[in-house]
Scaffold this motif. Structure first.
Motif, short mmCIF file in Angstrom:
data_model
loop_
_atom_site.label_atom_id
_atom_site.label_comp_id
_atom_site.label_asym_id
_atom_site.label_seq_id
_atom_site.Cartn_x
_atom_site.Cartn_y
_atom_site.Cartn_z
N ASP A 1 15.24 -2.22 -10.04
CA ASP A 1 14.95 -3.58 -9.73
C ASP A 1 14.72 -3.56 -8.20
O ASP A 1 15.44 -2.79 -7.29
CB ASP A 1 16.71 -4.24 -9.77
N TYR A 2 14.18 -4.54 -7.63
CA TYR A 2 13.85 -4.75 -6.10
C TYR A 2 14.95 -5.34 -5.69
O TYR A 2 15.33 -6.41 -5.84
CB TYR A 2 12.42 -5.63 -6.17
N GLN A 3 15.43 -4.75 -4.36
CA GLN A 3 16.61 -5.30 -3.78
C GLN A 3 16.26 -5.55 -2.41
O GLN A 3 17.20 -5.89 -1.59
CB GLN A 3 17.92 -4.24 -3.90
N GLY A 4 14.97 -5.37 -1.97
CA GLY A 4 14.73 -5.76 -0.47
C GLY A 4 14.45 -7.14 -0.19
O GLY A 4 14.95 -8.05 -1.03
N GLN A 5 14.10 -7.42 1.11
CA GLN A 5 13.84 -8.77 1.26
C GLN A 5 12.84 -9.44 0.45
O GLN A 5 11.80 -9.06 0.16
CB GLN A 5 13.42 -8.86 3.00
N ARG A 6 13.17 -10.93 0.25
CA ARG A 6 12.02 -11.51 -0.51
C ARG A 6 11.06 -12.07 0.18
O ARG A 6 10.93 -13.50 0.19
CB ARG A 6 12.71 -12.47 -1.60
N THR A 7 10.34 -11.49 1.15
CA THR A 7 9.38 -11.97 1.97
C THR A 7 8.09 -10.96 1.61
O THR A 7 8.00 -9.99 1.12
CB THR A 7 9.61 -11.58 3.42
N ALA A 8 6.92 -11.43 1.99
CA ALA A 8 5.71 -10.67 1.83
C ALA A 8 5.80 -9.43 2.57
O ALA A 8 5.24 -8.53 2.16
CB ALA A 8 4.60 -11.51 2.62
N LYS A 9 6.24 -9.28 3.80
CA LYS A 9 6.46 -8.09 4.60
C LYS A 9 7.35 -7.18 3.71
O LYS A 9 7.04 -5.88 3.59
CB LYS A 9 6.89 -8.13 5.86
N GLY A 10 8.42 -7.67 3.13
CA GLY A 10 9.52 -6.99 2.62
C GLY A 10 8.85 -6.37 1.34
O GLY A 10 8.86 -5.13 0.90
N ILE A 11 8.26 -6.93 0.44
CA ILE A 11 7.56 -6.65 -1.06
C ILE A 11 6.53 -5.51 -0.72
O ILE A 11 6.51 -4.50 -1.23
CB ILE A 11 7.12 -7.73 -1.54
N VAL A 12 5.67 -5.87 0.52
CA VAL A 12 4.41 -4.87 0.86
C VAL A 12 5.04 -3.44 1.24
O VAL A 12 4.46 -2.56 1.16
CB VAL A 12 3.47 -5.58 1.75
N ASP A 13 6.01 -3.72 2.32
CA ASP A 13 6.63 -2.45 2.90
C ASP A 13 7.15 -1.67 1.78
O ASP A 13 6.93 -0.30 1.71
CB ASP A 13 7.48 -2.77 3.65
N PHE A 14 7.97 -2.15 0.81
CA PHE A 14 8.28 -1.37 -0.41
C PHE A 14 7.27 -0.85 -1.12
O PHE A 14 7.40 0.31 -1.72
CB PHE A 14 9.39 -2.18 -1.03
N LEU A 15 6.58 -1.74 -1.65
CA LEU A 15 5.67 -1.34 -2.74
C LEU A 15 4.47 -0.20 -2.06
O LEU A 15 4.07 0.65 -3.16
CB LEU A 15 4.52 -2.82 -3.15
N VAL A 16 4.29 -0.38 -0.76
CA VAL A 16 3.35 0.97 -0.24
C VAL A 16 3.79 2.16 -0.60
O VAL A 16 3.06 3.17 -0.90
CB VAL A 16 2.96 0.49 1.31
N GLU A 17 5.21 2.19 -0.50
CA GLU A 17 6.02 3.68 -0.67
C GLU A 17 6.02 3.87 -2.07
O GLU A 17 6.12 5.12 -2.45
CB GLU A 17 7.30 3.37 0.04
N GLN A 18 5.63 3.20 -2.93
CA GLN A 18 5.73 3.48 -4.39
C GLN A 18 4.48 3.97 -5.01
O GLN A 18 4.17 4.27 -6.18
CB GLN A 18 6.14 2.21 -5.17
N ILE A 19 3.19 3.78 -4.11
CA ILE A 19 1.83 4.33 -4.59
C ILE A 19 1.96 5.62 -4.88
O ILE A 19 2.27 6.54 -4.15
CB ILE A 19 1.08 3.85 -3.54
N PRO A 20 1.55 6.02 -6.02
CA PRO A 20 1.64 7.65 -6.49
C PRO A 20 0.65 8.37 -5.53
O PRO A 20 -0.40 7.90 -5.25
CB PRO A 20 1.17 7.82 -7.76
N ASN A 21 0.95 9.61 -5.17
CA ASN A 21 0.21 10.44 -4.32
C ASN A 21 -0.46 11.52 -5.06
O ASN A 21 0.44 12.60 -5.42
CB ASN A 21 0.83 11.02 -3.00
N HIS A 22 -1.80 11.48 -5.52
CA HIS A 22 -2.57 12.39 -5.88
C HIS A 22 -3.29 13.00 -5.34
O HIS A 22 -4.49 13.69 -5.63
CB HIS A 22 -3.21 11.79 -7.39
N VAL A 23 -3.32 13.09 -3.96
CA VAL A 23 -3.96 13.80 -2.86
C VAL A 23 -3.75 15.25 -2.46
O VAL A 23 -2.43 15.10 -2.30
CB VAL A 23 -4.48 12.92 -1.70
N THR A 24 -4.71 15.94 -2.77
CA THR A 24 -4.18 17.45 -2.43
C THR A 24 -4.45 17.74 -0.96
O THR A 24 -5.65 17.37 -0.52
CB THR A 24 -5.09 18.47 -3.37
N ARG A 25 -3.56 18.08 -0.19
CA ARG A 25 -3.90 18.60 1.08
C ARG A 25 -4.45 20.08 1.19
O ARG A 25 -3.90 20.97 0.75
CB ARG A 25 -2.34 18.54 1.89
#
Length: 449
Positions: free
Chosen positions: A121-145
């Protein structure tokens, strides 16, 4: 002709009902979901998604709409911002399956293991900024360093398939680049090289950053990208060499890319890879083990009992593919660890191999919850540790105690320095997620690297 106002009103209500049923129009940046397409668009997607379960008559839903659409516009091409109308009879079954009892309810779907997404469940602020900030962190990382120690292994692996490499000043992958790797998951391997890796830059003839290139596979020469560092343009460029994992092929009529005018963009054949002894050394006493690791990150492989030994495949996976190129690995039998140590590092007495990466100097450890025989899962775990994208747990204090194992520190195990986490530098004016509270004046779209 005299029109009966009652009849006209009734007909208008019938004709306009379908248009008023959904809260989001067909032109909305919010992805429209139904029970029929929910599994295909969300559950089977490689992208992270946020889904609003709503009812058109709900006042809170109407209030959320502007911010939710702004978030969808901001995350276009990076992650999915979607909504499903739970007031529609055709969708009530799906809403019921997810236990929706109030509106709006927002849930986050993140791709997980075995094709099953993790849901929260999304428990963050119900603002564009809050949703974007949270969703950016959920992007899967398949990039090899990739660095000077791992470049040969990276080039040797899956040599017949395309590889994309970004040379950059940044220490971590941007949301744009991670999303690009998701788009081509399974068809193109994505890597990132820091500008301080001068040997790797020299190997590819890279003289400036950012530089983005694709190795088509086999003996084909590398092709340097000369367009804008934006998602849509880069997507089309990579699409010349392989089809995206989802959606229609991109630039299919341009399968053969033009070679770069700079011959130095071609990577020379890497030298033969040496054969390593796959033995993982036994860990000494915990005190000596900490002294051996010093300010490095070490990985402790805990075997369940004295009768268990790592299989040849497990040793090869651990040591050659990971320990030699990243952190030193040590193994210890769980029976030799004190109950206090087992509890402190969340270890249990099971018949499986357990792994913990730890930094004695900085006082944290990281738990591995994947399959010890899975080369792919181990690589993802190691990459997350290197790039600082994994939750670290504080090491609890321990009293000094005598150990049944040798007190001498291990001397024959490689101990590369712990990768430093640095703040990524800007290569051009950055378009950041807006920091101000709603309303958002200009919602950047993360469309540049």
């Amino acid at each position: 002709m005299v029109h009966n106002p009652v009849v006209v009103a009734a007909l208008s209500a019938v004709l306009l009902a379908p248009l008023a049923a959904g809260m989001y129009s067909s032109n909305s940046p919010v992805l429209q979901l139904t029970s029929k397409n929910f599994a295909e668009k969300i559950l089977k997607s490689n992208h992270a998604s946020v889904v609003e379960f709503y009812a058109p008559w709900c006042g809170h839903c109407k209030n959320l709409k502007p911010a939710y659409e702004k978030a969808a516009e901001n995350m276009n091409g990076l992650a999915q911002v979607a909504a499903i109308d739970c007031d529609d009879d055709a969708n009530k079954r799906t809403c019921s399956e997810y236990g929706i009892q109030g509106f709006p309810t927002i849930k986050v779907f993140k791709p997980g293991k075995n094709g099953k997404p993790s849901i929260q469940d999304y428990q963050g602020q119900r603002t564009a900024k809050g949703i974007v900030d949270f969703l950016v962190e959920q992007i899967p990382n398949h990039v090899t360093r990739v660095n000077s120690k791992t470049v040969d292994g990276f080039l040797n692996e899956k040599n017949e398939t395309a590889k994309a490499i970004l040379f950059t000043t940044k220490g971590v992958a941007t949301p744009l680049y991670k999303a690009l790797a998701v788009d081509f998951l399974g068809s193109v391997t994505f890597a990132q090289v820091r500008d301080k890796e001068t040997e790797v830059l020299k190997l590819f003839g890279v003289e400036k950053v950012p530089t983005f290139l694709v190795l088509p596979g086999g003996t084909a020469e590398g092709v340097v990208y000369d367009g804008e560092m934006k998602k849509e343009a880069m997507l089309k460029f990579v699409g010349k060499f392989a089809e995206p994992a989802t959606g229609k092929p991109v630039a299919k009529d341009e399968k053969k890319a033009e070679s770069s005018s700079t011959s130095s963009s071609s990577a020379p054949p890497p030298p033969p890879r040496p054969t390593f002894d796959p033995t993982i050394p036994e860990a000494p006493s915990l005190e000596a083990f900490a002294a051996t690791c010093g300010n490095k990150i070490c990985v402790l492989v805990v075997t369940p009992d004295s009768a268990h030994t790592l299989t040849a495949q497990e040793k090869t996976n651990f040591y050659i593919n990971h320990a030699r190129q990243t952190f030193p690995f040590f193994q210890v039998q769980g029976s030799k660890l004190s109950p206090e140590f087992m509890k402190g590092f969340a270890l249990d007495k099971t018949d499986r191999v357990q792994l913990r990466a730890l930094s004695a100097k900085r006082g944290w450890y990281v738990e591995y919850d994947g399959d010890s025989t899975s080369d792919e899962e181990l690589k993802i775990w190691i990459d997350k540790i290197k790039m600082g994208e994994i939750r670290k747990i504080k090491i609890p204090p321990f009293e000094k105690e005598e150990s049944a194992t040798s007190p001498e520190p291990v001397k024959d195990a490689p101990a590369p320095e712990e990768p430093a986490k640095e703040v990524p530098k800007e290569e051009e004016p950055a378009k950041e997620v807006p920091k101000e509270e709603e309303p958002v004046k200009e919602a950047p779209k993360h469309e540049e690297l």
